[in-house]
Write a protein that holds these residues in place. Structure first.
Motif, PDB file in Angstrom:
ATOM      1  N   TRP A  56       0.822  -1.464  -0.081  1.00 19.80           N
ATOM      2  CA  TRP A  56      -0.232  -0.019   0.087  1.00 19.80           C
ATOM      3  C   TRP A  56       1.005   1.128  -0.060  1.00 19.80           C
ATOM      4  CZ3 TRP A  56      -4.551  -0.834  -1.384  1.00 19.80           C
ATOM      5  CH2 TRP A  56      -5.329  -2.257  -1.047  1.00 19.80           C
ATOM      6  N   LEU A  57       2.199   1.130  -0.014  1.00 20.52           N
ATOM      7  CA  LEU A  57       3.033   2.184  -0.025  1.00 20.52           C
ATOM      8  C   LEU A  57       3.200   2.590  -1.606  1.00 20.52           C
ATOM      9  CD1 LEU A  57       6.025   0.923   2.235  1.00 20.52           C
ATOM     10  CD2 LEU A  57       4.224   2.626   2.911  1.00 20.52           C
ATOM     11  N   PRO A  58       3.480   3.931  -1.795  1.00 20.95           N
ATOM     12  CA  PRO A  58       3.692   4.480  -3.471  1.00 20.95           C
ATOM     13  C   PRO A  58       4.334   3.623  -4.142  1.00 20.95           C
ATOM     14  CG  PRO A  58       3.896   6.169  -1.749  1.00 20.95           C
ATOM     15  CD  PRO A  58       3.738   5.060  -0.923  1.00 20.95           C
ATOM     16  N   ALA A  59       4.056   3.542  -5.604  1.00 17.45           N
ATOM     17  CA  ALA A  59       4.691   2.623  -6.260  1.00 17.45           C
ATOM     18  C   ALA A  59       6.276   3.122  -6.545  1.00 17.45           C
ATOM     19  CB  ALA A  59       4.038   2.918  -7.727  1.00 17.45           C
ATOM     20  N   ASP A  60       6.681   4.209  -6.231  1.00 16.57           N
ATOM     21  CA  ASP A  60       8.049   4.431  -6.247  1.00 16.57           C
ATOM     22  C   ASP A  60       8.853   4.376  -4.810  1.00 16.57           C
ATOM     23  OD1 ASP A  60       6.953   6.593  -5.098  1.00 16.57           O
ATOM     24  OD2 ASP A  60       7.789   8.195  -6.315  1.00 16.57           O
ATOM     25  N   HIS A  61       8.000   3.946  -3.853  1.00 12.68           N
ATOM     26  CA  HIS A  61       8.747   3.712  -2.546  1.00 12.68           C
ATOM     27  C   HIS A  61       9.733   2.582  -2.649  1.00 12.68           C
ATOM     28  CE1 HIS A  61       9.150   3.119   1.633  1.00 12.68           C
ATOM     29  NE2 HIS A  61       8.739   4.276   1.871  1.00 12.68           N
TER      30      HIS A  61
ATOM     31  N   LYS B  42       8.071  -5.321  -5.870  1.00 13.99           N
ATOM     32  CA  LYS B  42       7.827  -5.303  -7.190  1.00 13.99           C
ATOM     33  C   LYS B  42       6.842  -6.223  -7.730  1.00 13.99           C
ATOM     34  CE  LYS B  42      12.453  -4.002  -8.306  1.00 13.99           C
ATOM     35  NZ  LYS B  42      13.799  -4.568  -9.503  1.00 13.99           N
ATOM     36  N   GLU B  43       6.398  -7.291  -7.009  1.00 14.72           N
ATOM     37  CA  GLU B  43       5.208  -8.348  -7.437  1.00 14.72           C
ATOM     38  C   GLU B  43       4.258  -7.625  -7.113  1.00 14.72           C
ATOM     39  OE1 GLU B  43       8.712 -10.714  -5.583  1.00 14.72           O
ATOM     40  OE2 GLU B  43       7.626  -8.648  -5.314  1.00 14.72           O
ATOM     41  N   THR B  44       3.978  -6.509  -6.274  1.00 18.36           N
ATOM     42  CA  THR B  44       2.651  -5.990  -6.204  1.00 18.36           C
ATOM     43  C   THR B  44       2.484  -4.696  -6.751  1.00 18.36           C
ATOM     44  OG1 THR B  44       3.417  -4.484  -4.284  1.00 18.36           O
ATOM     45  CG2 THR B  44       2.902  -6.830  -3.595  1.00 18.36           C
ATOM     46  N   LEU B  45       3.267  -4.303  -7.763  1.00 16.09           N
ATOM     47  CA  LEU B  45       2.888  -3.252  -8.509  1.00 16.09           C
ATOM     48  C   LEU B  45       1.887  -3.299  -9.414  1.00 16.09           C
ATOM     49  CD1 LEU B  45       6.602  -2.132  -9.474  1.00 16.09           C
ATOM     50  CD2 LEU B  45       5.090  -1.133  -7.788  1.00 16.09           C
ATOM     51  N   GLY B  46       1.578  -4.681  -9.769  1.00 16.25           N
ATOM     52  CA  GLY B  46       0.233  -4.955 -10.594  1.00 16.25           C
ATOM     53  C   GLY B  46      -0.899  -5.155  -9.859  1.00 16.25           C
ATOM     54  N   ASP B  47      -0.705  -4.890  -8.480  1.00 20.30           N
ATOM     55  CA  ASP B  47      -2.083  -5.100  -8.040  1.00 20.30           C
ATOM     56  C   ASP B  47      -3.331  -4.248  -8.179  1.00 20.30           C
ATOM     57  OD1 ASP B  47      -0.736  -6.998  -6.303  1.00 20.30           O
ATOM     58  OD2 ASP B  47      -0.816  -5.785  -4.378  1.00 20.30           O
ATOM     59  N   ARG B  48      -4.494  -4.875  -8.415  1.00 16.00           N
ATOM     60  CA  ARG B  48      -5.475  -4.055  -8.802  1.00 16.00           C
ATOM     61  C   ARG B  48      -6.167  -3.160  -7.531  1.00 16.00           C
ATOM     62  NH1 ARG B  48      -8.785  -8.169 -12.464  1.00 16.00           N
ATOM     63  NH2 ARG B  48      -9.470  -6.288 -13.813  1.00 16.00           N
ATOM     64  N   GLN B  49      -5.482  -2.167  -6.798  1.00 10.89           N
ATOM     65  CA  GLN B  49      -5.745  -1.689  -5.668  1.00 10.89           C
ATOM     66  C   GLN B  49      -7.306  -1.101  -5.539  1.00 10.89           C
ATOM     67  OE1 GLN B  49      -2.774   0.606  -3.947  1.00 10.89           O
ATOM     68  NE2 GLN B  49      -1.432  -0.874  -3.636  1.00 10.89           N
ATOM     69  N   ASP B  50      -7.625  -0.450  -6.713  1.00 13.98           N
ATOM     70  CA  ASP B  50      -9.005   0.083  -6.766  1.00 13.98           C
ATOM     71  C   ASP B  50     -10.086  -0.765  -6.575  1.00 13.98           C
ATOM     72  OD1 ASP B  50      -8.375  -1.102  -9.338  1.00 13.98           O
ATOM     73  OD2 ASP B  50      -9.059   0.273 -10.329  1.00 13.98           O
ATOM     74  N   VAL B  51     -10.035  -2.180  -6.439  1.00 11.69           N
ATOM     75  CA  VAL B  51     -10.787  -3.128  -6.088  1.00 11.69           C
ATOM     76  C   VAL B  51     -11.159  -3.086  -4.573  1.00 11.69           C
ATOM     77  CG1 VAL B  51      -9.890  -5.178  -5.693  1.00 11.69           C
ATOM     78  CG2 VAL B  51     -11.942  -5.495  -6.847  1.00 11.69           C
ATOM     79  N   PHE B  52     -10.033  -2.625  -3.749  1.00 14.68           N
ATOM     80  CA  PHE B  52     -10.436  -2.552  -2.412  1.00 14.68           C
ATOM     81  C   PHE B  52     -11.148  -1.358  -2.074  1.00 14.68           C
ATOM     82  CE2 PHE B  52      -8.438  -1.085   1.751  1.00 14.68           C
ATOM     83  CZ  PHE B  52      -8.860  -2.326   2.344  1.00 14.68           C
ATOM     84  N   GLN B  53     -12.491  -1.557  -1.514  1.00 16.16           N
ATOM     85  CA  GLN B  53     -13.438  -0.548  -1.365  1.00 16.16           C
ATOM     86  C   GLN B  53     -13.968  -1.018  -0.151  1.00 16.16           C
ATOM     87  OE1 GLN B  53     -13.345   2.250  -2.575  1.00 16.16           O
ATOM     88  NE2 GLN B  53     -12.003   1.908  -4.715  1.00 16.16           N
ATOM     89  N   PRO B  54     -13.472  -0.772   1.301  1.00  9.92           N
ATOM     90  CA  PRO B  54     -14.045  -1.518   2.303  1.00  9.92           C
ATOM     91  C   PRO B  54     -15.214  -0.715   2.766  1.00  9.92           C
ATOM     92  CG  PRO B  54     -12.032  -0.611   3.071  1.00  9.92           C
ATOM     93  CD  PRO B  54     -12.201  -0.846   1.419  1.00  9.92           C
ATOM     94  N   PHE B  55     -15.491   0.577   2.456  1.00  9.36           N
ATOM     95  CA  PHE B  55     -16.287   1.363   3.059  1.00  9.36           C
ATOM     96  C   PHE B  55     -17.350   1.726   1.917  1.00  9.36           C
ATOM     97  CE2 PHE B  55     -12.873   2.227   6.019  1.00  9.36           C
ATOM     98  CZ  PHE B  55     -13.578   2.071   7.345  1.00  9.36           C
ATOM     99  N   GLY B  56     -16.890   0.954   0.620  1.00  6.39           N
ATOM    100  CA  GLY B  56     -18.025   1.304  -0.490  1.00  6.39           C
ATOM    101  C   GLY B  56     -17.751   2.544  -1.258  1.00  6.39           C
ATOM    102  N   VAL B  57     -18.501   2.571  -2.303  1.00  6.92           N
ATOM    103  CA  VAL B  57     -18.180   3.658  -3.163  1.00  6.92           C
ATOM    104  C   VAL B  57     -19.653   4.453  -3.489  1.00  6.92           C
ATOM    105  CG1 VAL B  57     -16.275   2.782  -4.225  1.00  6.92           C
ATOM    106  CG2 VAL B  57     -18.447   2.500  -5.271  1.00  6.92           C
ATOM    107  N   GLY B  58     -19.652   5.754  -4.049  1.00  7.91           N
ATOM    108  CA  GLY B  58     -20.774   6.247  -4.430  1.00  7.91           C
ATOM    109  C   GLY B  58     -21.583   6.942  -3.446  1.00  7.91           C
ATOM    110  N   PRO B  59     -22.672   7.427  -3.769  1.00  8.31           N
ATOM    111  CA  PRO B  59     -23.580   8.239  -2.612  1.00  8.31           C
ATOM    112  C   PRO B  59     -24.004   7.615  -1.547  1.00  8.31           C
ATOM    113  CG  PRO B  59     -24.945   7.796  -4.709  1.00  8.31           C
ATOM    114  CD  PRO B  59     -23.540   7.222  -4.921  1.00  8.31           C
TER     115      PRO B  59
END
Length: 506
Positions: free
Chosen positions: A421-426, A431-448
């Motif tokens: 979860w650290l910045p990509a350039d940290h 390196k193995e996690t640089l392709g993680d689809r982190q935008d699927v992680f929404q524990p509090f939901g999205v939208g209104p």
């Protein structure tokens, strides 16, 4: 006459047998033909999944009653891919774009909530309301969950955390093993009771559940049962005959007690000595104000929604830190550096700790506080989700546990790696996690309709974890908390998390 009587009896018996045969044949024929329809020409037939789940809701319902539904759905995704037909009319997605396509602002106008039951006939809480009712209620609550309101709660939160640390120090010095699961539930109820209803549960102080809190433990299973029963349409009333009466009664008692406490709080008015949620709610006037019934049902739901997920995150984070000593030491070092010579720890300090944030996110990824997902129903014109045209009247959802713990979205998916979860350039980002689809992680939901209490929850979690980590060394006792063996209903049904605590010298 005897011959006539005997003949009539034979005719009646034959007639009843014929009727029974016809009824049975019709009944079986209906379900047989429906099963053939559902696996051949049903609109969802193109979506992958087991045939038995395409035919009947029963496998999904039984899985829910057993508390294994999120895990079973994950196995389906592991076998069939990112989109699975988990019921005759329901699809589960674990693609990142599905969040916005199902729950986002644009989707909110088309896809409606599905599967919720009426809490009370005269009012619905923000969680289950729709349309203008939901918008009005959310606006009314918004000020109470603003950053300013969160800052106003810091002194009250600090009192509760200090009391928790004091009690745990006492337990540690006694040399007794401590069930962290229980203590984290204690403090979660104490905090939300104080904030939501200006009520002192005093679970931490008394080291036991308040009688009211004990009622809430029945709520989760009752809601899970009703939700699964609703999937059977016209058969729902019959299935409800087998509902756990004790749990359903607990729901009613909780609603009644919440209503009573709301009326007591309203009688106080605006308290000049402190600010809680009602301080802000009472400032809404006219059309912006909530009705008494809406206040009562929202208080009941907030107590539930803000306690179990919070205590789950606290337990999950402490559990993973106990298993990973290097990560624990690294986080402690960062917090001590942020505190500086003054040694002051507050919400401002914890908000500036990137590694604390990463540890909590990784814990929620592996131990999602809401393992399932909210359901929505597609409109009459159908809906596009993740580039796929989904037919009308289809139930769609994102199962969080499946989305977060499969290799399709995260590399090294079964390992606790906060550095992902650290910045990509940290320099410490694997390196193995640089392709993680982190935008699927929404524990509090999205939208209104996402979680309005996200900011407050994060502030509470960070402060409690930081104080616990800096004050105690801790190690697991036994392996009874194995996360994949736990059951989950609406929320998780946690087992004890037994630990040995040692007070860290100041």
């Amino acid at each position: 006459m005897a011959i006539i009587s005997t003949s009539l009896e034979r005719f009646r018996s034959y007639h009843l047998q014929t009727l029974f045969f016809l009824f049975t044949a019709t009944f079986c024929g209906f379900f047989f033909l429906r099963a053939i329809y559902r696996i051949t020409i049903h609109p969802l037939v193109k979506f992958p999944g087991p045939k038995i789940r395409a035919i009947s809701h029963l496998p999904h319902a039984f899985s829910g009653v057993a508390g294994r539904q999120p895990y079973d759905v994950r196995e389906l995704h592991r076998k069939y891919g990112p989109v699975v037909r988990i019921c005759p009319n329901q699809l589960s997605f674990i693609t990142p774009s599905a969040w916005e396509d199902i729950y986002g602002h644009a989707a909110n106008k088309k896809l409606h909530k599905y599967g919720y039951f009426k809490v009370r006939p005269d009012a619905q809480p923000m969680l289950t309301s729709s349309g203008d009712d939901h918008t009005r209620q959310r606006v009314a609550f918004a000020h109470g969950f603003s950053q300013r309101a969160i800052n106003d709660q810091e002194s009250t939160l600090t009192v509760h955390v200090n009391r928790l640390v004091e009690k745990l120090e006492h337990e540690a010095r006694r040399g007794q093993n401590v069930d962290i699961s229980e203590w984290m539930r204690f403090i979660a109820f104490d905090i939300i009771g104080d904030f939501t209803l200006n009520t002192q549960f005093e679970c931490v102080e008394n080291r036991k559940y308040h009688p009211w809190v004990a009622l809430l433990m029945n709520w989760f299973r009752a809601v899970s049962f009703v939700t699964n029963a609703n999937a059977f349409g016209q058969l729902t009333p019959f299935i409800m005959l087998f509902a756990p009466i004790k749990h359903l009664k607990g729901m009613k008692d909780h609603l009644d007690m919440s209503a009573q406490k709301v009326r007591e709080r309203l009688a106080v008015g605006e308290d000049p000595n402190r600010k809680d949620l009602w301080t802000y709610l009472l400032r809404n006037k006219g059309d912006k104000a909530l009705s008494l019934a809406e206040m009562e049902v929202n208080a009941a739901l907030l107590i539930i929604a803000a306690t179990s997920p919070l205590s789950d995150v606290l337990c999950g984070t402490i559990y993973f830190l106990a298993q990973n000593h290097e990560i624990r030491a690294k986080l402690r070092k960062e917090l001590e550096e942020l505190m500086g010579l003054e040694g002051r720890l507050d919400m401002a300090i914890t908000a500036r700790s990137p590694y604390l944030d990463a540890v909590i996110k990784e814990s929620m990824r592996l131990y999602a506080p809401v393992p399932g997902g909210a359901r929505r129903k597609t409109p009459q014109e159908g809906h596009n989700i993740s580039g796929i045209e989904v037919p009308p009247d289809t139930i769609v959802t994102v199962y969080q546990l499946a989305a977060y713990t499969l290799p399709i979205n995260f590399a090294l998916h079964d390992r606790f790696i906060p550095e992902r979860w650290l910045p990509a350039d940290h320099p410490e980002r694997p390196k193995e996690t640089l392709g993680d689809r982190q935008d699927v992680f929404q524990p509090f939901g999205v939208g209104p309709k996402n979680c309005i209490g996200k900011g407050l929850s994060y502030a509470e979690i960070k402060l409690i974890i930081a104080r616990f980590l800096l004050r105690f060394d801790f190690e697991l006792v036994g392996d009874g908390f194995e996360i994949d063996k736990q059951t989950a209903y609406l929320f998780r049904d946690r087992p004890p998390l037994n630990m040995k605590l040692t007070v860290v010298k100041k």
